[in-house]
Scaffold this motif. Structure first.
Motif, PDB file in Angstrom:
ATOM      1  N   ILE A   1      -3.950  -1.461   2.788  1.00  0.00           N
ATOM      2  CA  ILE A   1      -3.184  -0.158   3.442  1.00  0.00           C
ATOM      3  C   ILE A   1      -1.992   0.280   2.862  1.00  0.00           C
ATOM      4  CG2 ILE A   1      -1.898  -2.044   4.795  1.00  0.00           C
ATOM      5  CD1 ILE A   1      -2.674   0.146   7.116  1.00  0.00           C
ATOM      6  N   ASN A   2      -2.230   0.901   1.720  1.00  0.00           N
ATOM      7  CA  ASN A   2      -1.253   1.545   0.777  1.00  0.00           C
ATOM      8  C   ASN A   2      -1.502   3.079   1.198  1.00  0.00           C
ATOM      9  OD1 ASN A   2       0.689   2.006  -1.180  1.00  0.00           O
ATOM     10  ND2 ASN A   2      -0.122   0.425  -2.614  1.00  0.00           N
ATOM     11  N   VAL A   3      -0.997   3.762   0.281  1.00  0.00           N
ATOM     12  CA  VAL A   3      -0.953   5.182   0.327  1.00  0.00           C
ATOM     13  C   VAL A   3      -1.157   5.778  -1.278  1.00  0.00           C
ATOM     14  CG1 VAL A   3      -0.037   7.523   0.854  1.00  0.00           C
ATOM     15  CG2 VAL A   3       0.466   5.598   2.369  1.00  0.00           C
ATOM     16  N   PRO A   4      -2.362   6.214  -1.596  1.00  0.00           N
ATOM     17  CA  PRO A   4      -3.502   5.931  -0.657  1.00  0.00           C
ATOM     18  C   PRO A   4      -4.168   4.722  -0.267  1.00  0.00           C
ATOM     19  CG  PRO A   4      -4.183   6.787  -3.060  1.00  0.00           C
ATOM     20  CD  PRO A   4      -2.528   6.607  -2.831  1.00  0.00           C
ATOM     21  N   CYS A   5      -4.921   4.759   0.715  1.00  0.00           N
ATOM     22  CA  CYS A   5      -5.311   3.501   1.039  1.00  0.00           C
ATOM     23  C   CYS A   5      -6.945   3.362   0.548  1.00  0.00           C
ATOM     24  CB  CYS A   5      -5.672   3.428   2.625  1.00  0.00           C
ATOM     25  SG  CYS A   5      -6.463   4.613   3.237  1.00  0.00           S
ATOM     26  N   SER A   6      -7.508   2.430   0.891  1.00  0.00           N
ATOM     27  CA  SER A   6      -8.918   2.066   0.286  1.00  0.00           C
ATOM     28  C   SER A   6      -9.408   0.900   1.273  1.00  0.00           C
ATOM     29  CB  SER A   6      -8.966   1.708  -1.146  1.00  0.00           C
ATOM     30  OG  SER A   6      -8.315   0.353  -1.270  1.00  0.00           O
ATOM     31  N   TRP A   7     -10.745   0.987   1.414  1.00  0.00           N
ATOM     32  CA  TRP A   7     -11.161  -0.481   1.985  1.00  0.00           C
ATOM     33  C   TRP A   7     -12.859  -0.622   1.879  1.00  0.00           C
ATOM     34  CZ3 TRP A   7     -15.358   1.421   5.354  1.00  0.00           C
ATOM     35  CH2 TRP A   7     -15.155   2.493   5.900  1.00  0.00           C
ATOM     36  N   ILE A   8     -13.271  -1.796   2.042  1.00  0.00           N
ATOM     37  CA  ILE A   8     -14.699  -2.040   2.084  1.00  0.00           C
ATOM     38  C   ILE A   8     -14.816  -2.839   3.545  1.00  0.00           C
ATOM     39  CG2 ILE A   8     -14.227  -4.591   1.218  1.00  0.00           C
ATOM     40  CD1 ILE A   8     -16.963  -4.506   0.045  1.00  0.00           C
ATOM     41  N   GLY A   9     -16.028  -2.295   4.163  1.00  0.00           N
ATOM     42  CA  GLY A   9     -16.408  -2.694   5.401  1.00  0.00           C
ATOM     43  C   GLY A   9     -17.736  -2.353   5.934  1.00  0.00           C
ATOM     44  N   VAL A  10     -17.927  -2.708   7.323  1.00  0.00           N
ATOM     45  CA  VAL A  10     -19.159  -2.501   7.887  1.00  0.00           C
ATOM     46  C   VAL A  10     -19.024  -1.249   8.807  1.00  0.00           C
ATOM     47  CG1 VAL A  10     -21.324  -3.348   9.291  1.00  0.00           C
ATOM     48  CG2 VAL A  10     -20.334  -4.867   7.424  1.00  0.00           C
TER      49      VAL A  10
ATOM     50  N   TYR B   1       2.761   2.260  -6.989  1.00  0.00           N
ATOM     51  CA  TYR B   1       3.895   2.046  -6.050  1.00  0.00           C
ATOM     52  C   TYR B   1       4.017   3.652  -5.230  1.00  0.00           C
ATOM     53  CZ  TYR B   1       8.159   0.975  -3.552  1.00  0.00           C
ATOM     54  OH  TYR B   1       9.211   0.787  -2.732  1.00  0.00           O
ATOM     55  N   GLN B   2       4.496   3.574  -4.098  1.00  0.00           N
ATOM     56  CA  GLN B   2       4.664   4.899  -3.423  1.00  0.00           C
ATOM     57  C   GLN B   2       5.893   4.675  -2.526  1.00  0.00           C
ATOM     58  OE1 GLN B   2       3.980   4.524  -0.078  1.00  0.00           O
ATOM     59  NE2 GLN B   2       3.198   2.520  -0.342  1.00  0.00           N
ATOM     60  N   LEU B   3       6.512   5.924  -2.415  1.00  0.00           N
ATOM     61  CA  LEU B   3       7.509   5.870  -1.424  1.00  0.00           C
ATOM     62  C   LEU B   3       7.207   6.833  -0.038  1.00  0.00           C
ATOM     63  CD1 LEU B   3      10.382   7.321  -4.222  1.00  0.00           C
ATOM     64  CD2 LEU B   3       9.794   5.058  -3.514  1.00  0.00           C
ATOM     65  N   CYS B   4       6.134   6.736   0.243  1.00  0.00           N
ATOM     66  CA  CYS B   4       5.735   7.112   1.397  1.00  0.00           C
ATOM     67  C   CYS B   4       5.829   6.134   2.736  1.00  0.00           C
ATOM     68  CB  CYS B   4       4.089   7.486   1.469  1.00  0.00           C
ATOM     69  SG  CYS B   4       3.405   8.526  -0.087  1.00  0.00           S
ATOM     70  N   THR B   5       5.325   5.125   2.255  1.00  0.00           N
ATOM     71  CA  THR B   5       5.610   3.918   3.209  1.00  0.00           C
ATOM     72  C   THR B   5       6.633   2.849   2.864  1.00  0.00           C
ATOM     73  OG1 THR B   5       4.045   2.359   2.340  1.00  0.00           O
ATOM     74  CG2 THR B   5       3.374   3.813   4.061  1.00  0.00           C
ATOM     75  N   PHE B   6       7.153   2.992   1.553  1.00  0.00           N
ATOM     76  CA  PHE B   6       8.291   2.390   0.817  1.00  0.00           C
ATOM     77  C   PHE B   6       7.703   0.850   0.862  1.00  0.00           C
ATOM     78  CE2 PHE B   6      10.917   5.772   1.302  1.00  0.00           C
ATOM     79  CZ  PHE B   6      11.758   5.658   0.304  1.00  0.00           C
ATOM     80  N   GLN B   7       6.582   0.642   0.668  1.00  0.00           N
ATOM     81  CA  GLN B   7       5.866  -0.708   0.608  1.00  0.00           C
ATOM     82  C   GLN B   7       4.666  -0.814  -0.465  1.00  0.00           C
ATOM     83  OE1 GLN B   7       4.256  -1.652   4.566  1.00  0.00           O
ATOM     84  NE2 GLN B   7       6.257  -2.893   5.192  1.00  0.00           N
ATOM     85  N   GLY B   8       4.725  -1.965  -1.101  1.00  0.00           N
ATOM     86  CA  GLY B   8       3.508  -2.250  -1.937  1.00  0.00           C
ATOM     87  C   GLY B   8       2.152  -2.284  -1.424  1.00  0.00           C
ATOM     88  N   SER B   9       1.109  -2.812  -2.240  1.00  0.00           N
ATOM     89  CA  SER B   9      -0.108  -2.932  -1.633  1.00  0.00           C
ATOM     90  C   SER B   9      -0.140  -4.371  -0.576  1.00  0.00           C
ATOM     91  CB  SER B   9      -1.125  -3.168  -2.897  1.00  0.00           C
ATOM     92  OG  SER B   9      -1.206  -2.141  -3.652  1.00  0.00           O
ATOM     93  N   ARG B  10      -1.046  -3.921   0.394  1.00  0.00           N
ATOM     94  CA  ARG B  10      -0.980  -4.878   1.390  1.00  0.00           C
ATOM     95  C   ARG B  10      -2.514  -5.062   1.842  1.00  0.00           C
ATOM     96  NH1 ARG B  10       3.062  -6.210   5.421  1.00  0.00           N
ATOM     97  NH2 ARG B  10       4.783  -6.410   4.612  1.00  0.00           N
TER      98      ARG B  10
END
Length: 698
Positions: A440-449, A520-529
């Motif tokens: 949940i970063n910007v941009p995000c990504s995921w693997i799922g069903v 890194y990004q200043l959209c959410t001011f957080q790293g990768s989660r």
């Protein structure tokens, strides 16, 4: 290495080891945490140290760690479980959000027999949390007022002051009962034009007022301003600049429109490996240790990991608290001695009693509550999740995409490399449900069903490219009971990349999607989660997903083999790619890349506590004569005269040698043709100024 980790499970030892800065021999290696901890403020009360940090839009909020030695920390508290404001934006409802906002830049203080944590909530003003015990419970005071990124001082006369502002620095008196600012007391104490920035930390030391702040224009620097009176006038000095520990500025996410736009307007910005930018050690607090020494705890940008904390020794010079050591002020070693292990002028390292990481990152969800490492993305809907039967259950709610999905459970990624795996059970998904593991970063990504009608598919999505890969999962539909399916994320965060994989048996993993670039990004001011999520893309509440056995494996956590004790090796200068050689003329120089002769071969002499001397295979020892200028690095046959270095571990066979005599590094200019010297102040961001070396075993 990443591909091997993707395909196979790691050893039990790797599963339990976690990064700790404590080397177990009386020294530590930065960063203190290899995961995000931004805007740190430090406090000492008696023999105990406390560290408060930013949590932005995630809850529980305002994290507090505790330590006895400034190196080994543990999470002991959050100031609140959820935002207690009624607006939808704090709960990610009705397409309202607080990404890049929330609560940030705390200040922790102790006075009047209680702890105070001050911070700001966007649109709500100054907030204060008070408690008699660091573990809580905490009382919330909404002080309002336009005060943020502040430092707070409880003065000797009982008055309380908040220092705030960028460039133009202001001081405002606060009511002692934390009801708000005292009306009419705001004054400018440092006018614009003095190069002072933001992120203020105010102290009163020996009767003088000291303000630590950081500036990002045009480059990152940390400054100290001092005065005899809280209202000034102040004089200002730079106390550290350009300390990147050899990490260049990251590629920043760039986007158009809002943070959560439709489509794929994202791109990664240009990458300049020579740039310091604002990623160097900056913004944080200072503290005097129980042994009388002074330390800075400043944050530094570690690429897609986000901002984390470095512990830096300080030296007082003419009444100024300078970062660094005598003869090398403004810079600080990456590896140094834990407070309390330095004896006189001759450091003597002693093993630490209990090196440990601040969090337990893996979770089998068997407990009655979530582990302290977990945080929700915005306020959760507590009726839509549970810990049941040894699993985490997430009920699906409507959302177009991951960044809008409520009840997404997150924890920070850990570097430099880590492998995260979780079991997913999908038996109770309904039409339109999506569940899985994401970043949940910007941009995000995921693997799922994804469940569409009665059909289940595995999907991998990357928002940067708006790319979707879909695989049929007939085993999940034919008598397997809806799982489990193992989902995995493998990250090499020092190099800003990650890839997903999946398995139907928990042993054999198949990759899916590309090795994704991270930023890194200043959209959410957080790293990768990491994110465990479940939502419904068809506009209604659906079923639920269950998660179990979340594991985080860290292949680089055991650093015991990083120093080549007992090995014969060449020393390769990373700036030139050429090996060092004990020149017959008596100086340390370099030679052609293929030379593996005796004079290019070295051994380490272990002097204890990370202290080493360097011996050429011909029997001579490296010794530095004079001030360490080019040509001063020569040799001696007397082991007692050998130069004593503190090994600086830069991982992956990269290292530096830090002289305990003049507090500088050995190195060789890649451009001048001069021989090796001992006058390098530190690495450059790209590690190619000649001071960063690599060992190559022979």
């Amino acid at each position: 290495m990443l591909s091997v980790l993707l395909m196979t499970a790691l050893s039990a030892e790797a599963q339990t080891a976690s990064w700790t800065a404590d080397n177990g021999n009386g020294t530590f290696t930065n960063p203190l945490f290899y995961d995000e901890f931004s805007d740190p403020d430090v406090l000492r009360v008696g023999d105990d140290y406390y560290l408060a940090g930013t949590t932005m839009h995630t809850v529980p909020g305002l994290v507090i760690l505790h330590s006895k030695d400034l190196v080994n920390w543990e999470n002991v508290s959050y100031c609140f479980d959820r935002f207690d404001f009624p607006e939808d934006r704090f709960s990610l409802k009705n397409h309202e959000e607080i990404y890049g906002q929330g609560i940030w830049a705390p200040c922790i203080r102790y006075a009047n027999g209680q702890f105070y944590v001050f911070s700001n909530v966007n649109g709500k003003g100054l907030q204060c949390y008070t408690s008699k015990k660091i573990e809580g419970p905490w009382q919330h005071h909404n002080m309002k007022g336009n005060i943020y990124d502040l430092g707070v001082l409880f003065d000797d006369d009982g008055k309380v002051y908040a220092i705030h502002g960028y460039g133009t620095v202001k001081c405002t008196e606060l009511h002692p009962d934390m009801s708000g600012p005292v009306e009419g007391t705001e004054r400018v104490i440092i006018p614009e034009g003095n190069g002072v920035g933001e992120g203020h930390h105010m102290y009163k030391i020996n009767g003088k007022y000291y303000l630590i702040s950081t500036d990002y224009r045009p480059n990152g620097r940390t400054l100290c301003s001092r005065a005899d009176n809280i209202w000034g006038p102040y004089e200002t000095r730079v106390i550290t600049a350009d300390e990147t520990y050899g990490y260049h500025a990251a590629s920043l996410t760039q986007w158009q429109g809002g943070i959560l736009p439709d489509g794929s307007p994202f791109r990664l910005g240009p990458l300049d490996k020579d740039a310091t930018a604002c990623t160097n050690a900056h913004q944080g607090g200072i503290v005097q240790a129980t042994d009388g020494s002074w330390w800075a705890l400043f944050m530094q940008d570690f690429h897609s990991i986000g901002r984390t904390v470095c512990l830096m020794p300080m030296t007082w010079v003419d009444g100024w608290p300078m970062v660094g050591l005598k003869n090398n002020l403004g810079r600080a070693p990456r590896t140094w001695f834990i407070p309390g292990t330095q004896m006189g002028n001759h450091p003597s390292a002693q093993p630490s009693s209990s090196p440990h990481a601040p969090y337990v990152r893996s979770d089998n969800f068997d407990g009655k509550r979530l582990g302290r490492v977990w945080q929700w993305n915005h306020n959760p809907d507590d009726s839509m999740w549970s810990l049941s039967g040894g699993r985490l259950r997430l009920k699906t709610q409507p959302a177009e995409q991951l960044m809008w999905a409520r009840n997404t459970l997150t924890q920070r990624v850990i570097g430099p490399k880590s492998v995260t795996t979780v079991q997913l059970f999908v038996k109770n998904l309904r039409d339109g449900d999506v569940a899985g593991l994401g970043n949940i970063n910007v941009p995000c990504s995921w693997i799922g069903v994804v469940k569409d009608g009665n059909h289940l598919t595995l999907r991998c999505f990357e928002q940067l490219t708006n790319d979707t890969i879909t695989i049929d999962l007939p085993l999940l539909e034919r008598g397997s009971g809806g799982g489990p399916l193992w989902l995995r994320s493998v990250g090499d965060y020092d190099h800003d990349q990650a890839q997903y994989a999946y398995s139907t048996d928990g042993v054999n993993f198949q990759t899916i999607g590309r090795m994704m670039p991270l930023s890194y990004q200043l959209c959410t001011f957080q790293g990768s989660r990491h994110a465990l999520f479940a939502f419904n893309v068809k506009g209604h509440k659906g079923g639920y997903a269950e998660f179990d056995n979340f594991t985080v494996e860290e292949p680089c956590a055991d650093r015991s083999q990083n120093i080549p004790y007992g090995k014969t090796f060449r020393i390769i200068n990373k700036a030139t790619g050429r090996p060092a050689v004990c020149d017959p003329h008596g100086i340390l120089y370099d030679t052609h890349a293929a030379d593996k002769g005796q004079r290019t071969q070295f051994r380490l002499i272990d002097c204890g506590g990370g202290i080493v001397s360097l011996q050429c295979l011909d029997g001579r020892y490296v010794k530095v004569y004079g001030d360490g200028l080019p040509g001063d690095v020569r040799f001696t046959s007397d082991a007692d005269q050998a130069e004593r270095f503190l090994w600086q571990d830069y991982l992956d066979h990269d290292f530096m040698l830090f002289s305990l005599r003049n507090h500088r590094y050995i190195g060789k200019s890649p451009t001048t043709g001069s021989p090796y010297s001992m006058d390098f102040t530190g690495p450059d961001p790209a590690r190619r100024n000649g001071s960063v070396l690599r060992w190559e075993e022979l």
